[in-house]
Design a protein around this motif. Sequence first.
Motif, PDB file in Angstrom:
ATOM      1  N   THR A   1       0.853  -1.181   0.000  1.00 44.20           N
ATOM      2  CA  THR A   1       0.000   0.000   0.000  1.00 44.20           C
ATOM      3  C   THR A   1       0.890   1.232   0.000  1.00 44.20           C
ATOM      4  O   THR A   1       2.064   1.163   0.356  1.00 44.20           O
ATOM      5  CB  THR A   1      -0.911   0.059   1.244  1.00 44.20           C
ATOM      6  OG1 THR A   1      -0.112  -0.003   2.421  1.00 44.20           O
ATOM      7  CG2 THR A   1      -1.924  -1.053   1.247  1.00 44.20           C
ATOM      8  N   TRP A   2       0.326   2.336  -0.409  1.00 45.21           N
ATOM      9  CA  TRP A   2       1.025   3.610  -0.348  1.00 45.21           C
ATOM     10  C   TRP A   2       0.793   4.198   1.031  1.00 45.21           C
ATOM     11  O   TRP A   2      -0.335   4.236   1.507  1.00 45.21           O
ATOM     12  CB  TRP A   2       0.496   4.545  -1.426  1.00 45.21           C
ATOM     13  CG  TRP A   2       0.866   4.116  -2.806  1.00 45.21           C
ATOM     14  CD1 TRP A   2       0.145   3.318  -3.641  1.00 45.21           C
ATOM     15  CD2 TRP A   2       2.063   4.440  -3.504  1.00 45.21           C
ATOM     16  NE1 TRP A   2       0.814   3.133  -4.819  1.00 45.21           N
ATOM     17  CE2 TRP A   2       2.007   3.819  -4.763  1.00 45.21           C
ATOM     18  CE3 TRP A   2       3.188   5.207  -3.193  1.00 45.21           C
ATOM     19  CZ2 TRP A   2       3.008   3.935  -5.707  1.00 45.21           C
ATOM     20  CZ3 TRP A   2       4.191   5.326  -4.134  1.00 45.21           C
ATOM     21  CH2 TRP A   2       4.100   4.691  -5.375  1.00 45.21           C
ATOM     22  N   GLU A   3       1.863   4.638   1.680  1.00 41.58           N
ATOM     23  CA  GLU A   3       1.784   5.216   3.017  1.00 41.58           C
ATOM     24  C   GLU A   3       2.330   6.635   2.959  1.00 41.58           C
ATOM     25  O   GLU A   3       3.348   6.878   2.318  1.00 41.58           O
ATOM     26  CB  GLU A   3       2.592   4.378   4.016  1.00 41.58           C
ATOM     27  CG  GLU A   3       2.210   2.913   4.062  1.00 41.58           C
ATOM     28  CD  GLU A   3       0.807   2.664   4.580  1.00 41.58           C
ATOM     29  OE1 GLU A   3       0.323   3.477   5.396  1.00 41.58           O
ATOM     30  OE2 GLU A   3       0.185   1.678   4.158  1.00 41.58           O
ATOM     31  N   GLY A   4       1.639   7.562   3.617  1.00 40.47           N
ATOM     32  CA  GLY A   4       2.072   8.946   3.540  1.00 40.47           C
ATOM     33  C   GLY A   4       1.841   9.726   4.815  1.00 40.47           C
ATOM     34  O   GLY A   4       1.184   9.269   5.747  1.00 40.47           O
ATOM     35  N   GLU A   5       2.420  10.933   4.813  1.00 41.71           N
ATOM     36  CA  GLU A   5       2.274  11.874   5.919  1.00 41.71           C
ATOM     37  C   GLU A   5       1.810  13.207   5.349  1.00 41.71           C
ATOM     38  O   GLU A   5       2.419  13.732   4.418  1.00 41.71           O
ATOM     39  CB  GLU A   5       3.606  12.104   6.636  1.00 41.71           C
ATOM     40  CG  GLU A   5       4.135  10.922   7.376  1.00 41.71           C
ATOM     41  CD  GLU A   5       5.475  11.210   8.046  1.00 41.71           C
ATOM     42  OE1 GLU A   5       6.004  12.339   7.912  1.00 41.71           O
ATOM     43  OE2 GLU A   5       5.984  10.312   8.699  1.00 41.71           O
TER      44      GLU A   5
ATOM     45  N   PHE B   1      -4.029  -6.701  11.756  1.00 42.26           N
ATOM     46  CA  PHE B   1      -2.599  -6.618  11.440  1.00 42.26           C
ATOM     47  C   PHE B   1      -2.279  -5.387  10.587  1.00 42.26           C
ATOM     48  O   PHE B   1      -3.159  -4.671  10.151  1.00 42.26           O
ATOM     49  CB  PHE B   1      -2.105  -7.892  10.744  1.00 42.26           C
ATOM     50  CG  PHE B   1      -2.474  -9.147  11.470  1.00 42.26           C
ATOM     51  CD1 PHE B   1      -1.937  -9.432  12.710  1.00 42.26           C
ATOM     52  CD2 PHE B   1      -3.366 -10.042  10.915  1.00 42.26           C
ATOM     53  CE1 PHE B   1      -2.280 -10.596  13.387  1.00 42.26           C
ATOM     54  CE2 PHE B   1      -3.712 -11.214  11.577  1.00 42.26           C
ATOM     55  CZ  PHE B   1      -3.165 -11.480  12.813  1.00 42.26           C
ATOM     56  N   THR B   2      -1.023  -5.183  10.341  1.00 44.52           N
ATOM     57  CA  THR B   2      -0.595  -4.097   9.457  1.00 44.52           C
ATOM     58  C   THR B   2      -0.279  -4.641   8.071  1.00 44.52           C
ATOM     59  O   THR B   2       0.351  -3.962   7.280  1.00 44.52           O
ATOM     60  CB  THR B   2       0.645  -3.382  10.032  1.00 44.52           C
ATOM     61  OG1 THR B   2       1.680  -4.340  10.233  1.00 44.52           O
ATOM     62  CG2 THR B   2       0.327  -2.679  11.336  1.00 44.52           C
ATOM     63  N   TRP B   3      -0.737  -5.840   7.766  1.00 49.44           N
ATOM     64  CA  TRP B   3      -0.525  -6.414   6.429  1.00 49.44           C
ATOM     65  C   TRP B   3      -1.261  -5.609   5.372  1.00 49.44           C
ATOM     66  O   TRP B   3      -0.821  -5.491   4.243  1.00 49.44           O
ATOM     67  CB  TRP B   3      -1.065  -7.829   6.353  1.00 49.44           C
ATOM     68  CG  TRP B   3      -0.392  -8.839   7.203  1.00 49.44           C
ATOM     69  CD1 TRP B   3       0.777  -8.711   7.889  1.00 49.44           C
ATOM     70  CD2 TRP B   3      -0.862 -10.162   7.468  1.00 49.44           C
ATOM     71  NE1 TRP B   3       1.053  -9.857   8.561  1.00 49.44           N
ATOM     72  CE2 TRP B   3       0.062 -10.772   8.316  1.00 49.44           C
ATOM     73  CE3 TRP B   3      -1.975 -10.870   7.056  1.00 49.44           C
ATOM     74  CZ2 TRP B   3      -0.083 -12.062   8.772  1.00 49.44           C
ATOM     75  CZ3 TRP B   3      -2.125 -12.155   7.510  1.00 49.44           C
ATOM     76  CH2 TRP B   3      -1.183 -12.752   8.354  1.00 49.44           C
ATOM     77  N   PHE B   4      -2.423  -5.064   5.747  1.00 50.44           N
ATOM     78  CA  PHE B   4      -3.295  -4.415   4.783  1.00 50.44           C
ATOM     79  C   PHE B   4      -3.043  -2.919   4.680  1.00 50.44           C
ATOM     80  O   PHE B   4      -3.391  -2.311   3.687  1.00 50.44           O
ATOM     81  CB  PHE B   4      -4.756  -4.682   5.140  1.00 50.44           C
ATOM     82  CG  PHE B   4      -5.069  -6.149   5.186  1.00 50.44           C
ATOM     83  CD1 PHE B   4      -5.241  -6.870   4.018  1.00 50.44           C
ATOM     84  CD2 PHE B   4      -5.165  -6.813   6.391  1.00 50.44           C
ATOM     85  CE1 PHE B   4      -5.508  -8.223   4.048  1.00 50.44           C
ATOM     86  CE2 PHE B   4      -5.440  -8.174   6.433  1.00 50.44           C
ATOM     87  CZ  PHE B   4      -5.606  -8.881   5.264  1.00 50.44           C
ATOM     88  N   ALA B   5      -2.456  -2.328   5.694  1.00 52.00           N
ATOM     89  CA  ALA B   5      -2.097  -0.907   5.701  1.00 52.00           C
ATOM     90  C   ALA B   5      -1.478  -0.593   7.062  1.00 52.00           C
ATOM     91  O   ALA B   5      -1.770  -1.274   8.047  1.00 52.00           O
ATOM     92  CB  ALA B   5      -3.298  -0.021   5.464  1.00 52.00           C
ATOM     93  N   GLU B   6      -0.664   0.443   7.105  1.00 52.20           N
ATOM     94  CA  GLU B   6      -0.043   0.825   8.371  1.00 52.20           C
ATOM     95  C   GLU B   6      -0.947   1.724   9.207  1.00 52.20           C
ATOM     96  O   GLU B   6      -0.711   1.896  10.391  1.00 52.20           O
ATOM     97  CB  GLU B   6       1.295   1.512   8.114  1.00 52.20           C
ATOM     98  CG  GLU B   6       2.346   0.570   7.589  1.00 52.20           C
ATOM     99  CD  GLU B   6       3.706   1.215   7.447  1.00 52.20           C
ATOM    100  OE1 GLU B   6       3.892   2.366   7.878  1.00 52.20           O
ATOM    101  OE2 GLU B   6       4.592   0.549   6.911  1.00 52.20           O
ATOM    102  N   THR B   7      -1.957   2.322   8.592  1.00 52.42           N
ATOM    103  CA  THR B   7      -2.867   3.202   9.329  1.00 52.42           C
ATOM    104  C   THR B   7      -4.298   2.735   9.123  1.00 52.42           C
ATOM    105  O   THR B   7      -4.565   1.860   8.304  1.00 52.42           O
ATOM    106  CB  THR B   7      -2.756   4.662   8.841  1.00 52.42           C
ATOM    107  OG1 THR B   7      -3.347   4.769   7.550  1.00 52.42           O
ATOM    108  CG2 THR B   7      -1.321   5.129   8.802  1.00 52.42           C
TER     109      THR B   7
END
Length: 120
Positions: free
Chosen positions: A52-56, A103-109
Amino acid sequence: MKKLKKYALMLVAAVVVVFALWTVISLTWSYSSGDRVGYVQKFSKKGWIFKTWEGELAMVNMPGALSEMFLFSVRDDAVAKKIQDNLGKRVRLSYEEHIGVPFTWFAETRYFVVNIQPVE
């Protein structure tokens, strides 16, 4: 002994089905939705199993004030492309909050961005 193996196999199958249903429901049902405005500071593709794309997003309320960070995830590559095209610009991110994603398998947030609009 055969009955015990049969019941154990049925129990394992039931656990797998419940876990799969929980995952599908938590990824499709949205607890809340909203918009955040700011500047995307960091954006990268991550993940051990599902990428997944993770951003701030840095949200600044007043000039000179410390910015608040909004961490978000993006599953749609078309939305990720729009975010990449607007890096460094002020944008409005529309998001959906998904509670209970295992879990964080699908996304970190738990915040999944579904749309982006540049703000002039």
